[in-house]
Motif scaffolding. Structure first.
Motif, PDB file in Angstrom:
ATOM      1  N   ASP A 419       2.902 -27.029  10.885  1.00  0.00           N
ATOM      2  CA  ASP A 419       4.295 -27.395  10.601  1.00  0.00           C
ATOM      3  C   ASP A 419       5.201 -27.112  11.793  1.00  0.00           C
ATOM      4  O   ASP A 419       6.313 -26.575  11.653  1.00  0.00           O
ATOM      5  CB  ASP A 419       4.806 -26.645   9.362  1.00  0.00           C
ATOM      6  CG  ASP A 419       4.075 -27.047   8.093  1.00  0.00           C
ATOM      7  OD1 ASP A 419       3.512 -28.164   8.064  1.00  0.00           O
ATOM      8  OD2 ASP A 419       4.038 -26.247   7.133  1.00  0.00           O
ATOM      9  N   GLY A 420       4.696 -27.406  12.988  1.00  0.00           N
ATOM     10  CA  GLY A 420       5.501 -27.255  14.186  1.00  0.00           C
ATOM     11  C   GLY A 420       5.519 -25.866  14.786  1.00  0.00           C
ATOM     12  O   GLY A 420       6.164 -25.649  15.822  1.00  0.00           O
ATOM     13  N   GLN A 421       4.811 -24.917  14.187  1.00  0.00           N
ATOM     14  CA  GLN A 421       4.797 -23.538  14.681  1.00  0.00           C
ATOM     15  C   GLN A 421       3.384 -23.155  15.119  1.00  0.00           C
ATOM     16  O   GLN A 421       2.398 -23.579  14.514  1.00  0.00           O
ATOM     17  CB  GLN A 421       5.277 -22.561  13.589  1.00  0.00           C
ATOM     18  CG  GLN A 421       6.687 -22.826  13.085  1.00  0.00           C
ATOM     19  CD  GLN A 421       7.739 -22.567  14.147  1.00  0.00           C
ATOM     20  OE1 GLN A 421       7.654 -21.591  14.905  1.00  0.00           O
ATOM     21  NE2 GLN A 421       8.739 -23.445  14.214  1.00  0.00           N
ATOM     22  N   ASP A 422       3.324 -22.320  16.168  1.00  0.00           N
ATOM     23  CA  ASP A 422       2.038 -21.846  16.676  1.00  0.00           C
ATOM     24  C   ASP A 422       1.340 -21.014  15.598  1.00  0.00           C
ATOM     25  O   ASP A 422       1.899 -20.031  15.088  1.00  0.00           O
ATOM     26  CB  ASP A 422       2.269 -20.995  17.932  1.00  0.00           C
ATOM     27  CG  ASP A 422       0.955 -20.666  18.650  1.00  0.00           C
ATOM     28  OD1 ASP A 422      -0.107 -20.725  18.007  1.00  0.00           O
ATOM     29  OD2 ASP A 422       1.014 -20.338  19.850  1.00  0.00           O
ATOM     30  N   ALA A 423       0.121 -21.394  15.246  1.00  0.00           N
ATOM     31  CA  ALA A 423      -0.599 -20.704  14.170  1.00  0.00           C
ATOM     32  C   ALA A 423      -0.960 -19.274  14.522  1.00  0.00           C
ATOM     33  O   ALA A 423      -1.238 -18.465  13.624  1.00  0.00           O
ATOM     34  CB  ALA A 423      -1.873 -21.479  13.820  1.00  0.00           C
ATOM     35  N   SER A 424      -0.951 -18.928  15.821  1.00  0.00           N
ATOM     36  CA  SER A 424      -1.345 -17.569  16.214  1.00  0.00           C
ATOM     37  C   SER A 424      -0.348 -16.519  15.759  1.00  0.00           C
ATOM     38  O   SER A 424      -0.647 -15.325  15.784  1.00  0.00           O
ATOM     39  CB  SER A 424      -1.522 -17.489  17.734  1.00  0.00           C
ATOM     40  OG  SER A 424      -0.294 -17.718  18.399  1.00  0.00           O
ATOM     41  N   GLN A 425       0.842 -16.932  15.345  1.00  0.00           N
ATOM     42  CA  GLN A 425       1.826 -15.955  14.881  1.00  0.00           C
ATOM     43  C   GLN A 425       1.627 -15.590  13.411  1.00  0.00           C
ATOM     44  O   GLN A 425       2.314 -14.726  12.883  1.00  0.00           O
ATOM     45  CB  GLN A 425       3.233 -16.494  15.091  1.00  0.00           C
ATOM     46  CG  GLN A 425       3.558 -17.733  14.260  1.00  0.00           C
ATOM     47  CD  GLN A 425       4.910 -18.306  14.599  1.00  0.00           C
ATOM     48  OE1 GLN A 425       5.913 -17.591  14.569  1.00  0.00           O
ATOM     49  NE2 GLN A 425       4.946 -19.579  14.952  1.00  0.00           N
ATOM     50  N   TYR A 426       0.664 -16.244  12.764  1.00  0.00           N
ATOM     51  CA  TYR A 426       0.361 -15.944  11.373  1.00  0.00           C
ATOM     52  C   TYR A 426      -0.976 -15.215  11.283  1.00  0.00           C
ATOM     53  O   TYR A 426      -1.835 -15.349  12.151  1.00  0.00           O
ATOM     54  CB  TYR A 426       0.296 -17.224  10.534  1.00  0.00           C
ATOM     55  CG  TYR A 426       1.521 -18.098  10.641  1.00  0.00           C
ATOM     56  CD1 TYR A 426       2.786 -17.597  10.367  1.00  0.00           C
ATOM     57  CD2 TYR A 426       1.410 -19.441  11.017  1.00  0.00           C
ATOM     58  CE1 TYR A 426       3.918 -18.404  10.470  1.00  0.00           C
ATOM     59  CE2 TYR A 426       2.530 -20.255  11.109  1.00  0.00           C
ATOM     60  CZ  TYR A 426       3.780 -19.721  10.849  1.00  0.00           C
ATOM     61  OH  TYR A 426       4.888 -20.515  10.954  1.00  0.00           O
ATOM     62  N   GLU A 427      -1.142 -14.469  10.221  1.00  0.00           N
ATOM     63  CA  GLU A 427      -2.422 -13.810   9.986  1.00  0.00           C
ATOM     64  C   GLU A 427      -3.511 -14.865   9.770  1.00  0.00           C
ATOM     65  O   GLU A 427      -3.289 -15.845   9.043  1.00  0.00           O
ATOM     66  CB  GLU A 427      -2.351 -12.901   8.753  1.00  0.00           C
ATOM     67  CG  GLU A 427      -1.525 -11.647   8.950  1.00  0.00           C
ATOM     68  CD  GLU A 427      -2.181 -10.689   9.926  1.00  0.00           C
ATOM     69  OE1 GLU A 427      -3.409 -10.782  10.104  1.00  0.00           O
ATOM     70  OE2 GLU A 427      -1.462  -9.868  10.515  1.00  0.00           O
ATOM     71  N   PRO A 428      -4.695 -14.688  10.409  1.00  0.00           N
ATOM     72  CA  PRO A 428      -5.762 -15.690  10.262  1.00  0.00           C
ATOM     73  C   PRO A 428      -6.116 -15.993   8.806  1.00  0.00           C
ATOM     74  O   PRO A 428      -6.410 -17.140   8.465  1.00  0.00           O
ATOM     75  CB  PRO A 428      -6.938 -15.052  11.009  1.00  0.00           C
ATOM     76  CG  PRO A 428      -6.290 -14.182  12.040  1.00  0.00           C
ATOM     77  CD  PRO A 428      -5.055 -13.638  11.382  1.00  0.00           C
ATOM     78  N   GLN A 429      -6.081 -14.974   7.935  1.00  0.00           N
ATOM     79  CA  GLN A 429      -6.464 -15.226   6.548  1.00  0.00           C
ATOM     80  C   GLN A 429      -5.436 -16.106   5.843  1.00  0.00           C
ATOM     81  O   GLN A 429      -5.793 -16.923   4.990  1.00  0.00           O
ATOM     82  CB  GLN A 429      -6.626 -13.904   5.789  1.00  0.00           C
ATOM     83  CG  GLN A 429      -7.238 -14.059   4.403  1.00  0.00           C
ATOM     84  CD  GLN A 429      -8.585 -14.774   4.443  1.00  0.00           C
ATOM     85  OE1 GLN A 429      -9.464 -14.425   5.216  1.00  0.00           O
ATOM     86  NE2 GLN A 429      -8.761 -15.788   3.591  1.00  0.00           N
ATOM     87  N   GLU A 430      -4.165 -15.968   6.206  1.00  0.00           N
ATOM     88  CA  GLU A 430      -3.157 -16.846   5.606  1.00  0.00           C
ATOM     89  C   GLU A 430      -3.394 -18.298   6.011  1.00  0.00           C
ATOM     90  O   GLU A 430      -3.232 -19.215   5.208  1.00  0.00           O
ATOM     91  CB  GLU A 430      -1.753 -16.397   6.030  1.00  0.00           C
ATOM     92  CG  GLU A 430      -1.240 -15.177   5.294  1.00  0.00           C
ATOM     93  CD  GLU A 430       0.262 -15.023   5.439  1.00  0.00           C
ATOM     94  OE1 GLU A 430       0.865 -15.756   6.254  1.00  0.00           O
ATOM     95  OE2 GLU A 430       0.826 -14.182   4.736  1.00  0.00           O
TER      96      GLU A 430
END
Length: 577
Positions: A419-430
């Protein structure tokens, strides 16, 4: 991923021995149980001290009674003998309760930690460890670590307290007898255990390695028994198993031989201490400088220490065994996460009821233990409510793309955008929770049909489960089952065919109702008409803005997809709508 000798060598280099002393690191993990362990150690020391005190006091009582004193002068000693006799059993019982409770809690924590770590790093982080080896590390090696506490540290603590007290008593009675006892104890509880540890270190390492290889061989032989019998190769496997058993027997014999030498030496040294104490005390008694009743005390007390000093030898062997086990357990706990959370992973994944836009931008990735990327500069977009067909031959990198999307493999270059945001800023499990997945090697659990599907969504009722099965083309098959959704699948789904198994796994993914559906060769093992129908169903899904990525080698599937991405040699070779 193809595993070559070079791959194995590099992986072994990555899985270096744990840093720091393995036993100290294991002890640090037992911190929550230190109070119980200290309590157990004190109770054990008091139980051993009661046994030694019982012998010493009994020796004094018998000697003093031989002098025919007034009975009242013996009452304190008589009560003391009874007290120590009862206390020894009671204290040992309490020590067992406390120590085993602490040890079992430690085992529980270690096993949970191992399984948690495996869940975090699998599958990309453990490409070379066999299941049987991991099972051995989780069960047998953790059980061996239990001996570190029950047969290692606690007996050593008790021996230190009791031997120190006995030596102090001897120095109070007769310093020369104290020196004799001290010398024998140093040999029995210091020198011999050091010899045992040095001798046992290599033995336990060899035994642990041999056990892992033997367990793997047994598991592989059972799994491939049909092929081995047909190829006439079962005899070779059985010969290899006999060699492993011979090595195990050799290690066991070496342990027993060394333990026997240590135990015999300990008994001999305590006998020598008794004789030495008699030789030192007899002249003093003859000269009237030492009461005669104390001669029996210094003569018999060393014999009461036999149980204590032999436990030290056993503790030394337990430490060697626990060290080898700790190295193997810590190797699992130290396995690096192939997809570690970013230092900026503090933002929760925002809700989005309209579906998720997933993008791969110039992504490259490689599997652990390899020296080149499996995919290079791969870009694709998964839009809500659209289907994408990822086409390519075996080995083209399709499954690696899925591993990256599922968060099992960290990109070496490029980014994943949600959704336009870098996925690395979220927890991998999320991020992982956004994906529904089915693959040819997905697991079928040894439980009912319904429970197999409910692993994807535990709150699904029977109507929803049956609906997912019908959507996967299993409606007619479900009607033939003797107990319907409650029919048991058996180990690894042995009771169903390959095609039924594949569609059951697909039904599980469909039931998950996640924003993105990743299907890896879902039509494998099914006939052509059924495969075509399943592919059309998947590529035609528009449920709640779900994005579908179908990984396949079937050219016929491309016609039903909104977007077709072709791969070859780990790179995108074509892109069309």
């Amino acid at each position: 991923m193809v595993i070559t000798p070079d791959t194995e060598r590099r992986a072994e280099q990555q899985l270096a021995p744990p840093t720091g002393n393995p036993l100290l690191r294991i002890l640090a993990l037992t911190r929550p149980q230190w109070a119980r362990l200290l309590s157990a150690g004190m109770l054990g020391a008091l139980a051993s001290a009661s046994a030694v005190a019982l012998m010493a006091l009994s020796a004094w009582l018998i000697s003093r009674a031989a002098q025919h004193p007034a009975i009242l002068t013996l009452m304190v000693a008589i009560v003391g003998v009874r007290t120590f006799g009862i206390a020894r059993g009671v204290l040992r019982y309490l020590e067992r309760l406390s120590s085993h409770e602490a040890a079992l809690r430690v085992l529980e924590g270690l096993r949970v930690a191992i399984v948690t770590r495996l869940a975090l790093v699998a599958p990309a982080g453990l490409p070379l460890w066999r299941r049987s080896d991991l099972l051995g590390r989780t069960i047998t090696d953790v059980d061996d670590i239990q001996d570190l506490l029950l047969r290692g540290l606690l007996p050593l603590f008790g021996a230190a307290v009791v031997c120190g007290g006995a030596t102090g008593l001897f120095f109070l009675i007769l310093p020369s007898a104290g020196l004799v006892l001290l010398a024998c104890l140093v040999a029995a509880v210091v020198l011999i255990p050091i010899w045992l540890v040095r001798r046992g270190k290599d033995t336990e390492a060899v035994a642990a390695s041999n056990r892992a290889e033997r367990d793997a061989l047994v598991a592989d032989t059972i799994a491939a028994s049909t092929e081995l019998n047909l190829l006439g190769a079962m005899g070779v496997r059985l010969d290899a198993l006999r060699q492993h058993e011979k090595r195990a027997a050799s290690c066991g014999q070496r342990r027993a031989r060394e333990a026997g030498i240590a135990a015999g030496s300990a008994v001999g040294l305590m006998g020598l201490a008794s004789i030495g104490a008699i030789v030192a005390a007899a002249p003093q008694v003859s000269a009237g400088q030492l009461p005669a009743v104390l001669l029996a005390v210094v003569a018999l007390t060393p014999l009461a220490l036999v149980e204590v000093v032999t436990a030290v030898g056993t503790a030394s062997s337990a430490l060697s065994k626990a060290t080898a086990a700790a190295v193997r357990v810590l190797a699992v706990l130290d396995t690096p996460d192939p997809m570690p959370a970013s230092a900026l992973s503090v933002k929760p994944l925002p809700a989005n009821s309209k579906g998720r836009l997933i993008e791969m931008r110039g992504v490259s990735a490689r599997w652990p233990g390899t020296d080149r990327d499996a995919i290079s500069d791969v870009s694709l977009v998964l839009r809500p409510g659209t289907s994408t067909c990822l086409l390519g031959p075996s080995g083209s990198g399709k499954s690696t793309v899925l591993a990256v999307l599922l968060g099992f493999l960290r990109p070496t270059a490029g980014t994943i955008i949600i959704d336009g945001q870098d996925a690395s800023q979220y927890e991998p499990q999320e991020v992982r929770n956004l994906m529904g997945w089915t693959g040819t090697d997905a697991h079928v659990f040894a439980t009912s049909v319904a429970e197999n599907l409910r692993f994807a969504r535990p709150d699904a009722d029977d109507v929803e489960v049956a609906s997912a099965m019908r959507e996967a083309g299993l409606g007619e098959w479900l009607g033939t089952l003797p107990r319907g959704l409650d029919t048991q699948m058996g180990e690894q789904g042995i009771s169903i065919s390959g095609g039924e198994r594949q569609r059951l796994l697909l039904a599980r993914a469909l039931l998950s109702h996640r924003p993105v559906l990743l299907a890896d060769e879902p039509t494998a093992h099914v006939d052509e008409p059924t495969a075509a129908a399943l592919s059309r169903m998947l590529l035609g899904r528009r449920e709640n803005g779900q994005a579908v990525l179908l990984v396949t080698h079937r050219e016929a599937d491309a016609a039903a997809a909104d977007v077709v991405v072709r791969m070859s040699g780990g790179v995108v070779s074509g892109h069309s709508r």
